[in-house]
Design an enzyme around this catalytic site. Structure first.
Site, PDB file in Angstrom:
ATOM      1  CG  ASP A 265    -111.115 -83.585 106.248  1.00  0.00           C
ATOM      2  OD1 ASP A 265    -110.492 -83.855 107.287  1.00  0.00           O
ATOM      3  OD2 ASP A 265    -110.947 -84.206 105.177  1.00  0.00           O
TER       4      ASP A 265
ATOM      5  CG  ASP B 263    -107.539 -83.447 104.179  1.00  0.00           C
ATOM      6  OD1 ASP B 263    -107.155 -83.272 105.353  1.00  0.00           O
ATOM      7  OD2 ASP B 263    -108.400 -84.287 103.856  1.00  0.00           O
ATOM      8  CD  GLU B 264    -108.378 -82.206 108.993  1.00  0.00           C
ATOM      9  OE1 GLU B 264    -108.586 -81.606 110.038  1.00  0.00           O
ATOM     10  OE2 GLU B 264    -108.086 -83.410 108.923  1.00  0.00           O
TER      11      GLU B 264
ATOM     12  CE1 TYR C 138    -102.157 -86.375 100.628  1.00  0.00           C
ATOM     13  CE2 TYR C 138    -101.018 -88.482 100.735  1.00  0.00           C
ATOM     14  CZ  TYR C 138    -101.149 -87.178 101.152  1.00  0.00           C
ATOM     15  OH  TYR C 138    -100.259 -86.671 102.072  1.00  0.00           O
TER      16      TYR C 138
ATOM     17  NE  ARG D 263    -112.146 -93.503 102.200  1.00  0.00           N
ATOM     18  CZ  ARG D 263    -111.909 -92.345 102.782  1.00  0.00           C
ATOM     19  NH1 ARG D 263    -112.740 -91.899 103.707  1.00  0.00           N
ATOM     20  NH2 ARG D 263    -110.870 -91.616 102.456  1.00  0.00           N
TER      21      ARG D 263
HETATM   22  N1  DCP Z   1    -102.813 -89.361 104.967  1.00  0.00           N
HETATM   23  C1  DCP Z   1    -101.594 -90.000 105.145  1.00  0.00           C
HETATM   24  N2  DCP Z   1    -101.393 -90.792 106.240  1.00  0.00           N
HETATM   25  C2  DCP Z   1    -102.372 -90.962 107.138  1.00  0.00           C
HETATM   26  C3  DCP Z   1    -103.603 -90.302 106.985  1.00  0.00           C
HETATM   27  C4  DCP Z   1    -103.787 -89.518 105.876  1.00  0.00           C
HETATM   28  O1  DCP Z   1    -100.709 -89.841 104.311  1.00  0.00           O
HETATM   29  N3  DCP Z   1    -102.159 -91.718 108.183  1.00  0.00           N
HETATM   30  C5  DCP Z   1    -102.998 -88.512 103.799  1.00  0.00           C
HETATM   31  C6  DCP Z   1    -103.877 -89.173 102.774  1.00  0.00           C
HETATM   32  C7  DCP Z   1    -105.156 -88.438 102.852  1.00  0.00           C
HETATM   33  C8  DCP Z   1    -104.783 -87.098 103.402  1.00  0.00           C
HETATM   34  O2  DCP Z   1    -103.638 -87.307 104.187  1.00  0.00           O
HETATM   35  O3  DCP Z   1    -105.768 -88.338 101.584  1.00  0.00           O
HETATM   36  C9  DCP Z   1    -105.880 -86.455 104.235  1.00  0.00           C
HETATM   37  O4  DCP Z   1    -106.199 -87.256 105.362  1.00  0.00           O
HETATM   38  P1  DCP Z   1    -107.670 -87.483 105.854  1.00  0.00           P
HETATM   39  O5  DCP Z   1    -107.587 -88.136 107.168  1.00  0.00           O
HETATM   40  O6  DCP Z   1    -108.463 -86.249 105.740  1.00  0.00           O
HETATM   41  O7  DCP Z   1    -108.233 -88.582 104.854  1.00  0.00           O
HETATM   42  P2  DCP Z   1    -108.851 -88.422 103.448  1.00  0.00           P
HETATM   43  O8  DCP Z   1    -108.973 -87.011 103.034  1.00  0.00           O
HETATM   44  O9  DCP Z   1    -108.111 -89.291 102.511  1.00  0.00           O
HETATM   45  O10 DCP Z   1    -110.268 -89.073 103.635  1.00  0.00           O
HETATM   46  P3  DCP Z   1    -111.578 -88.454 104.284  1.00  0.00           P
HETATM   47  O11 DCP Z   1    -112.578 -88.438 103.183  1.00  0.00           O
HETATM   48  O12 DCP Z   1    -111.926 -89.420 105.354  1.00  0.00           O
HETATM   49  O13 DCP Z   1    -111.256 -87.107 104.810  1.00  0.00           O
HETATM   50 MG    MG Z   2    -109.922 -85.577 104.201  1.00  0.00          MG
HETATM   51 MG    MG Z   3    -108.201 -84.562 107.001  1.00  0.00          MG
END
Ligand code: DCP
Ligand code: MG
Ligand code: MG
Length: 603
Positions: A23, A115-116, A28, A60
């Site tokens: 992940d 992203d996964e 973004y 964060r």
């Molecule tokens: N995203 C989105 N709406 C959401 C959750 C996420 O548009 N409700 C988008 C923004 C994130 C991306 O999807 O960057 C990936 O989601 P993740 O849950 O993996 O979150 P992040 O990668 O941003 O953070 P982390 O470091 O917790 O994985």
């Molecule tokens: Mg992520």
């Molecule tokens: Mg993710």
């Protein structure tokens, strides 16, 4: 893809698999930080409409969470730098690049969202085990609880998997600059759930013996990936809130509310059991976009929304490269009476001739776009009674089916798929005329199960078969651009199949004399231009040795090696399966799937 990981399926033990889940950290936000490194040191939020969808880890620290309102986030961190993230193009591109890197281990990779990814490294681990001292295998990254006694050999396997996970993370960072987290386990469920334990930029492994304990730490049943909102609601109604509750509730109780299979599955999930395979991700079955908003109640506004969506969708389709043959329109109506929102969709087939592939790039003409908008609004009219007021909160567009390229046994593509280029003599570039440009009728017709609920009149008409002379004349009407610089095309992109090529041969044979004396036909200007082009192209070729039934233009368009191969076969026809003479049917029998059959004159 030939996978080194597809051969070992016979491991006789309890926990045979080794799965890595990865992940990307604050995805973004990282894309923006990689693009603009000055953003790395400031709290950064990615804004979509009035929501911060994600933020970097700097932000964060201020307590900013995913999907927080912008106003709320700014209260927590007034210095928050906001970047608009509504255009997903670059995020998608980054996601695809990461996916491409993951493929280099030649193991099955399954993409999960943007992203996964899951990687099934089972067989790679087995291969590495052969050359590893089993008493000296080290784990890379964190371990969820200290190991008890070795189980079925899975500890060593998972340790090797953890080393592979490190390599994966390093390569993604070295090549693209992204930090990622990884989870390593003997199944997908545990790999995914353990992945975020040490965020960001780290990895965690869990051994099977700790699965039950680990699962019991999850506060909500909703944390389990396959449990959606409806299942959660039902479980909560039975006072099953946490995963620990789910572990304790009896399967009989669950069977009262779920199907027997589902009840058993829920119980297994609660203790970390999951045997779903990592499925290699291919191209998506559909490509779509949605736009949600408070309310839209005017047709012209809906049209604007669709127009904007269509423009964005066409960018995605161009990147994908396949020709869409089915279009779906989705709406969400505001409905105070219904508790949960619901979508309604209509779809219909569209003519592949709205799209062209030129020099490997998919495009749609302005008139094609207009036609698409007409189709979209027709579908919209089917969904909405315009005589009554309407209130929409979402519109969506998706291309739901794509034209398959002909790659069967009898396709010339078989011979020419290895990036072989030919000059554009055979360029079947679509000129926007539906009657001639769509070659691949059969593959273009969507099956009834996926298509239209519209009447025939509302479905884009299927391309009609062309009249022969008209067809060949148009084929030879190469554009000025083509003539100035003959484009190189991958033959696979020509969408030729054997029948089509036979048609080319037939028509060229029939019209060969005409093409050499262009002023004899109404299409003479085109033929004249095309002849010039073909002469240019043919300069390097020499078809003096060709049998008389062979179209020299077709021959000269082939790569040198293929020309040589053909000439050799013509010199020694008995060994090639080549028709020696038209009047000798017994020797005319070409070997199956040999390119020579494409040079057989039409009977
Ligand atoms: N995203 C989105 N709406 C959401 C959750 C996420 O548009 N409700 C988008 C923004 C994130 C991306 O999807 O960057 C990936 O989601 P993740 O849950 O993996 O979150 P992040 O990668 O941003 O953070 P982390 O470091 O917790 O994985
Ligand atoms: Mg992520
Ligand atoms: Mg993710």
């Amino acid at each position: 893809m030939e996978s080194s990981c597809s051969t070992f399926n016979d491991i006789d033990n309890e926990h045979p698999k080794s799965i890595i889940h990865i992940d990307i950290d604050c995805f973004y936000a990282q894309v923006e930080m990689v693009r603009s490194p000055e953003l790395c040191t400031v709290p950064l939020g990615i804004q979509q409409k009035n929501i911060v969808v994600t933020s970097n880890y700097e932000a964060r620290n201020y307590g900013i969470q995913k999907c927080m309102l912008v106003t709320e986030a700014l209260k927590l961190c007034p210095n928050l730098k906001l970047v608009n993230g509504e255009d997903l193009h670059d995020y998608r591109a980054a996601s695809n690049k990461i996916f491409a890197i993951l493929q280099s281990w030649k193991c099955p990779v399954e993409k999960l969202g943007m992203d996964e990814n899951f990687i099934d490294v089972t067989n790679l681990v087995q291969e590495r085990l052969k050359s590893t001292d089993v008493n000296n295998i080290t784990l890379s990254g964190h371990l969820y609880e200290e190991p008890s006694m070795e189980c079925c050999g899975c500890h060593n396997r998972l340790k090797i998997a953890s080393q592979i996970a490190s390599e994966v993370r390093k390569k993604v960072f070295d090549e693209l600059g992204f930090t990622i987290c990884a989870g390593i386990a003997h199944n997908k469920l545990l790999a995914k759930l353990i992945c975020p334990l040490h965020k960001p930029n780290d990895q965690t492994t869990i051994f099977p013996q700790h699965a039950v304990n680990f699962m019991a730490t999850l506060q909500s049943v909703r944390s389990i990936p396959t449990i959606g909102s409806k299942t959660t609601e039902t479980l909560i109604s039975q006072k099953v809130l946490s995963v620990s509750d789910l572990q304790q509730v009896s399967v009989e109780v669950l069977k009262k509310h779920f199907s027997s299979d589902m009840a058993v599955r829920l119980k297994k999930l609660s203790i970390g059991e999951d045997n779903t395979p990592v499925k290699q991700t291919g191209k998506p079955q559909s490509i779509g976009l949605e736009d949600s908003f408070k309310t839209v109640s005017v047709k012209s506004e809906v049209e604007e929304k669709f127009e904007a969506l269509l423009q964005r969708l066409l960018v995605l389709v161009r990147e994908d490269g396949r020709i869409p043959v089915s279009l779906r329109v989705t709406l969400r109506k505001k409905d105070a009476k219904r508790l949960s929102s619901h979508r309604e969709s209509r779809q219909c087939q569209i003519s592949p001739s709205l799209f062209t592939i030129a020099s490997g790039t998919l495009t749609v003409t302005a008139s094609g776009q207009q036609k698409l908008m007409t189709i979209i609004m027709r579908l919209f009219n089917k969904l909405i009674d315009l005589n009554k007021p309407f209130h929409l909160t979402l519109v969506g567009l998706a291309f739901t089916k794509f034209q398959e390229r002909m790659t069967g046994r009898s396709s010339i593509v078989n011979y020419l798929m290895n990036d072989i280029s030919v000059q554009s003599v055979l360029n079947l570039q679509n000129d926007g005329d539906t009657s001639v440009s769509s070659m691949d009728y059969s593959a273009a017709s969507p099956s009834s199960s996926t298509t239209t609920d519209l009447s025939d009149a509302e479905v884009e008409p299927s391309p009609k078969k062309p009249k022969k002379v008209n067809w060949i004349a148009k084929r030879r009407c190469l554009s000025k651009e083509d003539i100035a610089s003959p484009s190189k095309l991958k033959v696979g992109e020509l969408r030729l199949n054997s029948k089509e090529l036979e048609k080319v041969s037939e028509l060229r044979l029939n019209s060969r004399d005409r093409s050499l004396t262009p002023r004899a036909s109404p299409a003479k200007e085109c033929l004249s231009d095309a002849s010039d082009t073909m002469n240019d192209v043919a300069e390097g070729g020499n078809c003096d040795d060709c049998p008389s039934y062979v179209d020299k233009e077709v021959f000269n368009a082939l790569p040198d090696e293929m020309q040589q191969e053909l000439k050799t076969m013509w010199k020694n026809p008995s060994s090639s399966g080549m028709p020696v003479q038209r009047s000798s049917p017994r020797t005319n029998k070409a070997k199956p799937n040999t390119i020579l059959k494409y040079f057989v004159p039409h009977k």
